[in-house]
Every structure is written in structure tokens, then in C-alpha cells.
Design a protein around this motif. Sequence first.
Motif, PDB file in Angstrom:
ATOM      1  N   PHE A  78    -109.695  -4.301   4.291  1.00  0.00           N
ATOM      2  CA  PHE A  78    -108.767  -5.047   5.139  1.00  0.00           C
ATOM      3  C   PHE A  78    -109.537  -5.730   6.268  1.00  0.00           C
ATOM      4  CE2 PHE A  78    -106.270  -2.127   2.827  1.00  0.00           C
ATOM      5  CZ  PHE A  78    -104.964  -2.579   2.803  1.00  0.00           C
ATOM      6  N   ALA A  85    -106.343  -8.913   2.971  1.00  0.00           N
ATOM      7  CA  ALA A  85    -106.697  -7.660   2.294  1.00  0.00           C
ATOM      8  C   ALA A  85    -107.108  -7.916   0.855  1.00  0.00           C
ATOM      9  CB  ALA A  85    -105.514  -6.697   2.334  1.00  0.00           C
ATOM     10  N   TYR A 120    -108.096  -5.565  -2.732  1.00  0.00           N
ATOM     11  CA  TYR A 120    -108.045  -4.196  -3.230  1.00  0.00           C
ATOM     12  C   TYR A 120    -108.270  -4.130  -4.740  1.00  0.00           C
ATOM     13  CZ  TYR A 120    -103.177  -5.350  -4.491  1.00  0.00           C
ATOM     14  OH  TYR A 120    -102.056  -5.930  -5.017  1.00  0.00           O
ATOM     15  N   VAL A 179    -111.613  -2.668   7.885  1.00  0.00           N
ATOM     16  CA  VAL A 179    -111.258  -1.278   7.602  1.00  0.00           C
ATOM     17  C   VAL A 179    -111.240  -1.120   6.090  1.00  0.00           C
ATOM     18  CG1 VAL A 179    -109.462   0.492   7.737  1.00  0.00           C
ATOM     19  CG2 VAL A 179    -109.852  -1.019   9.678  1.00  0.00           C
ATOM     20  N   SER A 192    -109.862   1.438   3.063  1.00  0.00           N
ATOM     21  CA  SER A 192    -108.904   2.514   2.836  1.00  0.00           C
ATOM     22  C   SER A 192    -108.889   2.852   1.358  1.00  0.00           C
ATOM     23  CB  SER A 192    -107.511   2.067   3.293  1.00  0.00           C
ATOM     24  OG  SER A 192    -106.563   3.102   3.141  1.00  0.00           O
ATOM     25  N   SER A 219    -102.433   1.425   1.425  1.00  0.00           N
ATOM     26  CA  SER A 219    -101.960   0.366   2.310  1.00  0.00           C
ATOM     27  C   SER A 219    -101.390   0.925   3.607  1.00  0.00           C
ATOM     28  CB  SER A 219    -100.902  -0.471   1.579  1.00  0.00           C
ATOM     29  OG  SER A 219    -100.468  -1.539   2.372  1.00  0.00           O
ATOM     30  N   ALA A 235    -104.209   1.960   6.006  1.00  0.00           N
ATOM     31  CA  ALA A 235    -104.878   0.799   6.607  1.00  0.00           C
ATOM     32  C   ALA A 235    -104.008   0.144   7.666  1.00  0.00           C
ATOM     33  CB  ALA A 235    -105.245  -0.212   5.524  1.00  0.00           C
ATOM     34  N   SER A 236    -102.735  -0.019   7.356  1.00  0.00           N
ATOM     35  CA  SER A 236    -101.816  -0.648   8.313  1.00  0.00           C
ATOM     36  C   SER A 236    -101.740   0.164   9.599  1.00  0.00           C
ATOM     37  CB  SER A 236    -100.424  -0.794   7.691  1.00  0.00           C
ATOM     38  OG  SER A 236    -100.466  -1.633   6.561  1.00  0.00           O
ATOM     39  N   TYR A 271    -104.003   2.249  10.818  1.00  0.00           N
ATOM     40  CA  TYR A 271    -105.267   2.206  11.560  1.00  0.00           C
ATOM     41  C   TYR A 271    -105.465   0.862  12.252  1.00  0.00           C
ATOM     42  CZ  TYR A 271    -110.019   3.406  12.814  1.00  0.00           C
ATOM     43  OH  TYR A 271    -111.160   3.701  13.539  1.00  0.00           O
ATOM     44  N   LEU A 272    -105.083  -0.211  11.601  1.00  0.00           N
ATOM     45  CA  LEU A 272    -105.249  -1.529  12.211  1.00  0.00           C
ATOM     46  C   LEU A 272    -104.406  -1.672  13.475  1.00  0.00           C
ATOM     47  CD1 LEU A 272    -105.287  -3.758   9.002  1.00  0.00           C
ATOM     48  CD2 LEU A 272    -107.165  -3.516  10.644  1.00  0.00           C
TER      49      LEU A 272
END
Length: 408
Positions: free
Chosen positions: A31, A87, A89, A186, A188, A357, A360-361, A363-364
Motif C-alpha cells: 500500500f 494498493a 496485491y 506499508v 500487509s 486490507s 493496512a487501512s 495502519y495507514l
Amino acid sequence: MVQVEIRKLKNGIPVLIENIENLNSATLGVFVATGSKNELPGEEGISHLLEHMMFKGTERRTSKEISEIIDNAGGMNNAYTSKEVTAYYVQMLSNKLEIGIDILNDMFLNSTFSEEALEKEKNVVIEEIKMYEDIPEEKVHEENATFALKGVQSNIVLGSMDSVKNMTREKLVAYFKERYTPSRMVVSVAGRVDVEKVMAQLNEGIGTMEEAGIVRDYNGEIVINPGENLIKRETNQIHLCFNTKGISLTDDLKYSVSIISNILGGNMSSRLFQKVREERGLAYSVYSYNSSYEEGGLFTVYAGTTKENYMEVVDLIKDEFKSIREEGITAEELQKAKNQFMSMLTFGLESSKSRMSRMASSYLVYKRVRSVDEIIAEIEAITLEDIKKAAAHIFDEKYYSYTVLGDL
């Protein structure tokens, strides 16, 4: 509950790991905290175009080879661009995850962004823009956001046909070097993984990326624009988006506002679905949603209706906004909405992609991974008074606006 482990690559990129032993698959995403809001004049659509170009060949592989390697392994490789995040993946069988990581490493380190591929992909994106132009229910949301929000969050992710046509390789490469840096990235991963093997492979790849040392200067302020936006288009329906002020991703009222959205237009038993569709037959589709960003947000109700009836739908929406602002909601409505949210959170735990997902969301936004239990506890703690407080905050007529697209 599976524990989330947070490690860092040698260049500081956080790696969020949820190792789930009873799964035979894994999803890994990279991400990047950049999107359409970071685009300067003359760059409209560059984040999305760059996302496309990352798949169009590296120093080691052609575009076709990138696709074939993932397909032959039975995996999936995809990406998306939003206003704030881009992003990438891969979703693979656990014993083939290294193949997916190798592809992502190659894309981030060795993409060539060739002139030939760029010219072809510009045409592809232009066709994508045309496709959405031909879908009025999609187009109205884009036009609505551009009208109702003033500031970087009104930028259109796809850009325009002119901006895409005029994009150069020099601009694309400069944007990549400036924005795709460790401090904005990031990783994930969720599923059954060999953690040490994953870390070693990532460190050999994106773990070698370096900071650009360039800080982009832009104004992130959001201003809510009230008023009426009428767009004449030959359509069989009138497409309506009605707005008021929303909230940011970190606002304390975020879950209360989400509950209000669920009660207004989140399902077939919601207030607006029942009053607009079931009781009066004014629309087939009617729903609400909250667009939350770092700087603020927009709360929107959509309805597909008729030229004769759209103002009646506007009045019904206003009436429900007023009702919740002045009278609140019932205890039964509150519990039903809480149940809906807890179900959605639980359903999300059944997919490695959703888990990846979600981490990551989180943490961002928060620089940490919030647990599902923590989120459920916050939702459970919401009271009827919290809902009235949130309604008083967003349902203020000075923020009301609407976009109407159709044969007016």
C-alpha cells in the motif's frame, strides 16, 4: 483471535503479518499513501495511470509474462487507486506466495514505464473514462464529489481525457520517484505464511527502496460547497446525490455517523428505502454512504428516480435528516445497526484478502492495527445521545447540496 505481528524491513517499511495456520492461501498487499488528492494541476489522473503502468513490463518481464506467471500459479494479481491510497496485491496458495512476492518486488524495483506501453495504456484509461461516462449512476457520484467538495478531495481518480492524453513519461517517472518511497509504504499479509521467508524475500526487494527526500507542497483543506448542481444528459432516469458534511477517518463520531447512514439507507429495512421505494414507489435504488478522508468527509444519499419526482425525494431526504437531528433514533434501530456492523466485521474475518486490507487501512490511518475486538467495543458503547450528537454535527442545512444528472 489471531495475533497481528508488526515487523519492519531494513528501509523502515512496516510489514503487518496475520499468520493463520488453518488457511491454505495468503494475500499480500503493498500500500502506498498516495492518490488523486496528491496530484498537482497538470497531473490529474497520474496516480491511476501509474497503477496501470506498474503492470506493463519490467527489466526482467513483459506485461504478458507478469500476468502469465501469476495465472499459471493459480493466483490473482490486482491493484486499485483511490483519493488517498494506491494498493497492489497478490492472492496465492500459501506454497506459491513467493511467486507473487517476486512479481511485486519486480514491479516496484524494475518497471520500465516505456514510451510505447505508456501510449497504449493512455488509450486504455481513456476508454475506461468513456465507459464511466456511459454509466450515469457511476458518473453522478464523480460529478457530485467534484461539486460538493472544494479542495484536493474533489480531484477525480481517473483524471480527464485531456489530462491523460497529455501525460508524459517524464511526469510519470518523477511522480513514482517522489511518491513511492518507504515512508509512504506499508506491506500487509494475511493467511498461512512462512514469516521469516516472506521477510527475507521482501528485504531483498522493496526493502532496498530509498527515500526521495522530496516533500510535495499542497493544501489538504476540505471545504463543503452547498447548492444545486444540475447536469443535463439523455438518460432514462434522474440520478440524484444529496449531500451534507461528513467526518474524517479519525473523527470520534465516525462510528455514530456510520450507524446513522445504515439506518437511513444501509439496507432494505432502512428509513429511506422504506419511505422512498416501498411506501411511495419513487425509486428503485436508494442508499446512503459516508466518504471519509484524512481531512474531512461527505455524507451522501443516492436515488435513481424521475424528472417529476426528484424534488419530492429531496424533500423526503431532508425530512429524515431533520427527524434524526431533532428526535434521534430508537433503541431498536441502534441495536439493529450495531448488529449489522458486527456481522460485517465478522464476515470480513473469513477472507485473507479482507484481513490483509483491514490491517493496512488501520495502519495507514492510526499507525497501528486496531483489533476487531477494540472496534466492536467502541460500536457497542455508542448510545442514543451519541447519535444525536453526530446528527447535530452533520445535519446542518448550510452544508446541504445536491447533484442531479439526467434528462432535465
